[in-house]
Design an enzyme around this catalytic site. Structure first.
Site, PDB file in Angstrom:
ATOM      1  N   LYS A 172     -18.765 -18.545 -10.121  1.00 47.21           N
ATOM      2  CA  LYS A 172     -19.137 -19.071 -11.178  1.00 47.21           C
ATOM      3  C   LYS A 172     -20.643 -18.567 -10.342  1.00 47.21           C
ATOM      4  O   LYS A 172     -21.555 -18.798 -10.386  1.00 47.21           O
ATOM      5  CB  LYS A 172     -18.902 -20.905 -10.462  1.00 47.21           C
ATOM      6  CG  LYS A 172     -20.042 -21.555 -11.903  1.00 47.21           C
ATOM      7  CD  LYS A 172     -20.723 -22.751 -11.565  1.00 47.21           C
ATOM      8  CE  LYS A 172     -22.037 -22.641 -10.796  1.00 47.21           C
ATOM      9  NZ  LYS A 172     -22.783 -22.240 -11.678  1.00 47.21           N
ATOM     10  N   PRO A 173     -21.349 -17.651 -12.114  1.00 51.63           N
ATOM     11  CA  PRO A 173     -22.323 -17.149 -12.506  1.00 51.63           C
ATOM     12  C   PRO A 173     -23.162 -18.533 -12.903  1.00 51.63           C
ATOM     13  O   PRO A 173     -22.363 -19.278 -12.636  1.00 51.63           O
ATOM     14  CB  PRO A 173     -22.139 -16.100 -13.440  1.00 51.63           C
ATOM     15  CG  PRO A 173     -21.018 -16.693 -14.434  1.00 51.63           C
ATOM     16  CD  PRO A 173     -20.276 -17.112 -13.168  1.00 51.63           C
ATOM     17  N   TRP A 182     -30.222 -16.982 -10.232  1.00 53.60           N
ATOM     18  CA  TRP A 182     -29.566 -15.907 -11.916  1.00 53.60           C
ATOM     19  C   TRP A 182     -30.542 -14.986 -11.844  1.00 53.60           C
ATOM     20  O   TRP A 182     -31.020 -13.968 -12.162  1.00 53.60           O
ATOM     21  CB  TRP A 182     -30.704 -17.315 -12.561  1.00 53.60           C
ATOM     22  CG  TRP A 182     -31.173 -18.107 -12.387  1.00 53.60           C
ATOM     23  CD1 TRP A 182     -31.502 -18.855 -11.806  1.00 53.60           C
ATOM     24  CD2 TRP A 182     -32.402 -17.567 -11.807  1.00 53.60           C
ATOM     25  NE1 TRP A 182     -32.353 -19.141 -11.055  1.00 53.60           N
ATOM     26  CE2 TRP A 182     -33.864 -19.058 -10.976  1.00 53.60           C
ATOM     27  CE3 TRP A 182     -33.769 -16.298 -11.389  1.00 53.60           C
ATOM     28  CZ2 TRP A 182     -34.713 -18.578 -10.477  1.00 53.60           C
ATOM     29  CZ3 TRP A 182     -34.540 -16.252 -11.141  1.00 53.60           C
ATOM     30  CH2 TRP A 182     -35.407 -17.682 -10.573  1.00 53.60           C
ATOM     31  N   ASN A 183     -31.039 -14.553  -9.980  1.00 56.17           N
ATOM     32  CA  ASN A 183     -32.204 -13.561 -10.303  1.00 56.17           C
ATOM     33  C   ASN A 183     -31.755 -12.531 -10.056  1.00 56.17           C
ATOM     34  O   ASN A 183     -32.174 -10.855 -10.679  1.00 56.17           O
ATOM     35  CB  ASN A 183     -33.156 -14.058  -9.217  1.00 56.17           C
ATOM     36  CG  ASN A 183     -32.470 -14.014  -7.625  1.00 56.17           C
ATOM     37  OD1 ASN A 183     -31.158 -14.128  -7.578  1.00 56.17           O
ATOM     38  ND2 ASN A 183     -33.328 -13.876  -7.026  1.00 56.17           N
ATOM     39  N   CYS A 223     -34.823 -12.887  -3.120  1.00 57.25           N
ATOM     40  CA  CYS A 223     -34.907 -14.360  -0.901  1.00 57.25           C
ATOM     41  C   CYS A 223     -35.833 -13.170  -0.420  1.00 57.25           C
ATOM     42  O   CYS A 223     -36.538 -13.808   0.187  1.00 57.25           O
ATOM     43  CB  CYS A 223     -33.359 -14.298  -1.531  1.00 57.25           C
ATOM     44  SG  CYS A 223     -32.579 -13.292  -1.419  1.00 57.25           S
ATOM     45  N   GLU A 230     -25.891 -17.229   1.541  1.00 56.85           N
ATOM     46  CA  GLU A 230     -27.106 -15.864   1.065  1.00 56.85           C
ATOM     47  C   GLU A 230     -28.596 -16.777   0.754  1.00 56.85           C
ATOM     48  O   GLU A 230     -27.979 -16.979  -0.659  1.00 56.85           O
ATOM     49  CB  GLU A 230     -26.931 -14.804   0.700  1.00 56.85           C
ATOM     50  CG  GLU A 230     -27.554 -13.258   0.907  1.00 56.85           C
ATOM     51  CD  GLU A 230     -29.129 -13.699   0.492  1.00 56.85           C
ATOM     52  OE1 GLU A 230     -30.210 -14.014   0.808  1.00 56.85           O
ATOM     53  OE2 GLU A 230     -29.520 -12.694  -0.775  1.00 56.85           O
ATOM     54  N   GLU A 237     -40.883 -21.483  -0.205  1.00 55.63           N
ATOM     55  CA  GLU A 237     -40.460 -20.281  -1.162  1.00 55.63           C
ATOM     56  C   GLU A 237     -40.800 -20.092  -2.277  1.00 55.63           C
ATOM     57  O   GLU A 237     -40.573 -21.418  -3.190  1.00 55.63           O
ATOM     58  CB  GLU A 237     -39.160 -19.966  -1.145  1.00 55.63           C
ATOM     59  CG  GLU A 237     -38.621 -18.255  -1.806  1.00 55.63           C
ATOM     60  CD  GLU A 237     -37.117 -18.503  -1.243  1.00 55.63           C
ATOM     61  OE1 GLU A 237     -35.931 -19.715  -1.550  1.00 55.63           O
ATOM     62  OE2 GLU A 237     -36.334 -17.407  -1.435  1.00 55.63           O
ATOM     63  N   GLY A 271     -28.038 -18.341  -3.382  1.00 61.88           N
ATOM     64  CA  GLY A 271     -28.809 -19.655  -4.069  1.00 61.88           C
ATOM     65  C   GLY A 271     -29.861 -19.881  -2.806  1.00 61.88           C
ATOM     66  O   GLY A 271     -30.389 -19.681  -2.301  1.00 61.88           O
ATOM     67  N   SER A 272     -30.153 -21.045  -2.959  1.00 63.02           N
ATOM     68  CA  SER A 272     -31.055 -21.670  -2.443  1.00 63.02           C
ATOM     69  C   SER A 272     -30.698 -22.256  -0.996  1.00 63.02           C
ATOM     70  O   SER A 272     -29.290 -22.566  -0.775  1.00 63.02           O
ATOM     71  CB  SER A 272     -31.881 -22.543  -3.406  1.00 63.02           C
ATOM     72  OG  SER A 272     -30.898 -24.058  -3.977  1.00 63.02           O
TER      73      SER A 272
HETATM   74  P1  ADP Z   1     -31.101 -20.753  -7.715  1.00 60.00           P
HETATM   75  O1  ADP Z   1     -33.134 -21.536  -7.319  1.00 60.00           O
HETATM   76  O2  ADP Z   1     -31.588 -20.064  -7.925  1.00 60.00           O
HETATM   77  O3  ADP Z   1     -31.065 -21.513  -9.683  1.00 60.00           O
HETATM   78  P2  ADP Z   1     -29.779 -22.864  -7.024  1.00 60.00           P
HETATM   79  O4  ADP Z   1     -28.968 -22.914  -4.861  1.00 60.00           O
HETATM   80  O5  ADP Z   1     -29.867 -24.080  -7.799  1.00 60.00           O
HETATM   81  O6  ADP Z   1     -30.498 -21.628  -6.957  1.00 60.00           O
HETATM   82  O7  ADP Z   1     -28.323 -22.033  -7.717  1.00 60.00           O
HETATM   83  C1  ADP Z   1     -27.854 -20.847  -7.486  1.00 60.00           C
HETATM   84  C2  ADP Z   1     -26.001 -20.938  -7.858  1.00 60.00           C
HETATM   85  O8  ADP Z   1     -25.899 -22.013  -6.997  1.00 60.00           O
HETATM   86  C3  ADP Z   1     -25.952 -21.045  -9.522  1.00 60.00           C
HETATM   87  O9  ADP Z   1     -24.720 -20.940  -9.620  1.00 60.00           O
HETATM   88  C4  ADP Z   1     -26.215 -22.591  -9.626  1.00 60.00           C
HETATM   89  O10 ADP Z   1     -25.551 -23.104 -10.293  1.00 60.00           O
HETATM   90  C5  ADP Z   1     -24.971 -23.214  -8.297  1.00 60.00           C
HETATM   91  N1  ADP Z   1     -25.357 -24.389  -8.007  1.00 60.00           N
HETATM   92  C6  ADP Z   1     -26.317 -25.143  -7.994  1.00 60.00           C
HETATM   93  N2  ADP Z   1     -26.022 -26.738  -7.594  1.00 60.00           N
HETATM   94  C7  ADP Z   1     -24.443 -26.430  -7.282  1.00 60.00           C
HETATM   95  C8  ADP Z   1     -23.320 -27.414  -6.897  1.00 60.00           C
HETATM   96  N3  ADP Z   1     -24.067 -28.508  -6.410  1.00 60.00           N
HETATM   97  N4  ADP Z   1     -22.365 -27.041  -7.212  1.00 60.00           N
HETATM   98  C9  ADP Z   1     -21.868 -25.309  -7.507  1.00 60.00           C
HETATM   99  N5  ADP Z   1     -22.595 -24.782  -7.401  1.00 60.00           N
HETATM  100  C10 ADP Z   1     -23.945 -25.116  -7.563  1.00 60.00           C
END
Ligand code: ADP
Length: 488
Positions: free
Chosen positions: A182-183, A158-159, A291, A257, A389, A235-236
């Protein structure tokens, strides 16, 4: 907050599969909120495994024809997408600020940055080269060709809800892949808007598919379905590790990433004014939610007081508030839980002896999603901010005595994405650059990203590179052709 779009057709709330805007099979929706006000903006299709499977099947079919058209034609369509995005910067920026919170000027910057990947890969599409290799014997010829990986799953955060998506879709399409995206659930509207512009740019049905909904179900299908040949995730680190493990079952390629713990090092010979400017940009952009945001400031003893004084004065000039207010430079965090997490980190540091140099006056009267830009001194390594972080507008400042100690402190983390350092000594620039375990270095620079440069990390910050001439490699397979029986 009401937004006034010149093109209201960009506001979409449905998933986009096979060239159709569709509701979830169940008819279910979920709410998207404005982080600055906590008000609901709209309700978005809540898709699950069934819609994901359908999108993958459609993407697989579309890929057969997409990879057959010429690279130039694919490039032309990407260029048209770039132009469409650039023609709608104002509208796209408003949608972004509405759902994500960043100041409107920053949102415009993100849209232009996101568009630059469409432009860059429109050009790179024509530059996919193979090799002719000297054969081991004269009756053979050895050739390598590069072909698209196939269907690519793109999961984005989302950032940067616009740019993280274009940074994946553009190289995938340039290489001849199709995508199922999948956003993040917090920011689907920016993804849908930029997808609508891809549709208008003439990108054929089924080449780009975007769905939102039940994260676990969509993720499970994307990572286990054997028709998906690659996952590109931003993402994370925790989620990245899990998705990578899930991809192992079908041996998908992955680009990851992930998180960072960026050091920002100020050496005794630095231009302190420039370092302060770079520090503010690197730390408080997007309210600290990138990040590559500086996470640990490491300042050499002899310039420590000067740097802290300059930084404190600069931070006092930041204005916190709703991103639609043009004077605002720091918006809200994405949701209350994120803001609480950042407050907990500050509390942990203070309870262990850190001193807060700033106060909360800048967020008086605002909702709980806002965190005041903060500076922490008297730091030690036992505090959580040293290893975690922060993802918020908090700047912990540590001291060091010499170059070796700075490099050791900088590398004292499992992350390895971005690192910044300020010095004017050319020998030091090389020594430190070679000693740092990071994928991206900002040398006398607080802002790093651009489409011509390879973006990516080492260690637990991920693998693969996005952007640049290397960015296409992640979406291409090398096929080796051994031709025998060549008469001499
Ligand atoms: P942030 O801390 O930036 O929210 P996340 O890693 O939680 O980072 O989320 C980044 C992306 O990964 C988002 O689109 C989130 O919906 C997706 N996401 C989180 N968990 C899962 C999962 N188990 N399967 C698929 N996508 C996921």
């Amino acid at each position: 907050m009401e937004i006034s779009l010149s093109d209201s057709g960009l506001l979409k709330y449905q998933a986009y599969i096979g060239g159709q805007w569709i509701d979830a099979d169940s008819g279910d929706t979920f709410d998207v909120t404005n982080p600055a006000t906590s008000q609901v903006i709209g309700s978005v299709a809540r898709c699950g495994a069934g819609e994901t499977r359908r999108a993958i099947d459609i993407a697989e079919g579309a890929q057969q024809t997409w990879c057959q058209i010429t690279a130039k034609e694919r490039g032309d369509m990407l260029r048209e997408w770039f132009q469409q995005i650039m023609a709608h910067v104002e509208d796209l920026a408003q949608i972004l600020t509405l759902e994500q919170g960043k100041p409107l000027a920053e949102a415009k910057g993100e849209i232009i940055y996101g568009a630059s990947y469409a432009e860059w890969f429109a050009e790179e599409a024509k530059r996919i080269y193979g090799d002719v290799i000297a054969p081991p014997s004269n009756d053979k010829r050895v050739v390598c060709i590069k072909q698209p990986v196939g269907v690519v799953a793109c999961i984005t955060p989302w950032n940067f809800p616009n740019a993280m998506l274009t940074r994946k879709i553009a190289p995938a399409l340039a290489a001849g892949c199709t995508v199922v995206c999948k956003p993040a659930e917090a920011t689907p509207l920016s993804a849908f808007a930029v997808t609508e512009l891809a549709r208008r740019a003439g990108i054929p049905d089924g080449v780009i598919n975007v769905l939102t909904g039940v994260t676990e179900e969509i993720g499970q299908e994307l990572t286990s379905n054997s028709k998906v040949r690659k996952l590109s995730f931003t993402g994370s680190t925790a989620v990245g590790k899990r998705l990578m493990a899930d991809c192992a079952g079908t041996m998908k390629r992955t680009s990851m990433e992930l998180g960072g713990n960026a050091p920002f090092i100020v050496f005794d010979d630095a231009d302190i004014e420039a370092a302060v400017q770079g520090a503010v940009l690197s730390k408080y952009r997007n309210a600290g939610q990138t990040c590559v945001c500086a996470n640990r400031f490491l300042v050499q003893d002899s310039v420590y007081d000067d740097f802290v004084a300059g930084f404190k004065a600069a931070v006092a000039g930041l204005k916190v508030g709703d991103g639609f207010d043009e004077s605002v430079t720091v918006g809200p965090l994405i949701h209350e839980a994120a803001a609480q997490g950042v407050r907990d980190l500050v509390q942990d540091a203070v309870s262990k002896g850190a001193k807060l140099l700033t106060d909360d006056s800048s967020i008086e009267g605002l909702t709980n999603t806002f965190v005041a830009p903060s500076i922490l001194v008297n730091m030690d390594r036992s505090m959580r901010v040293y290893t975690e972080e922060i993802f918020g507008p908090v700047a912990p400042i540590y001291r060091f005595t010499d170059e070796q100690e700075a490099i050791a402190m900088a590398n004292d983390t499992n992350y390895g994405l971005a690192c910044y350092f300020y010095t004017r000594d050319v020998g030091r620039i090389w020594r430190v650059s070679e000693g740092l375990d990071y994928g991206i270095l900002g040398i006398n620079e607080g802002i790093l990203s651009n489409p011509s440069a390879p973006f990516g990390g080492v260690k637990e910050s991920g693998q693969g590179r996005e952007g640049s001439k290397y960015g296409l490699d992640d979406y291409l397979e090398i096929k080796y052709l051994c031709m025998g029986g060549i008469d001499q």
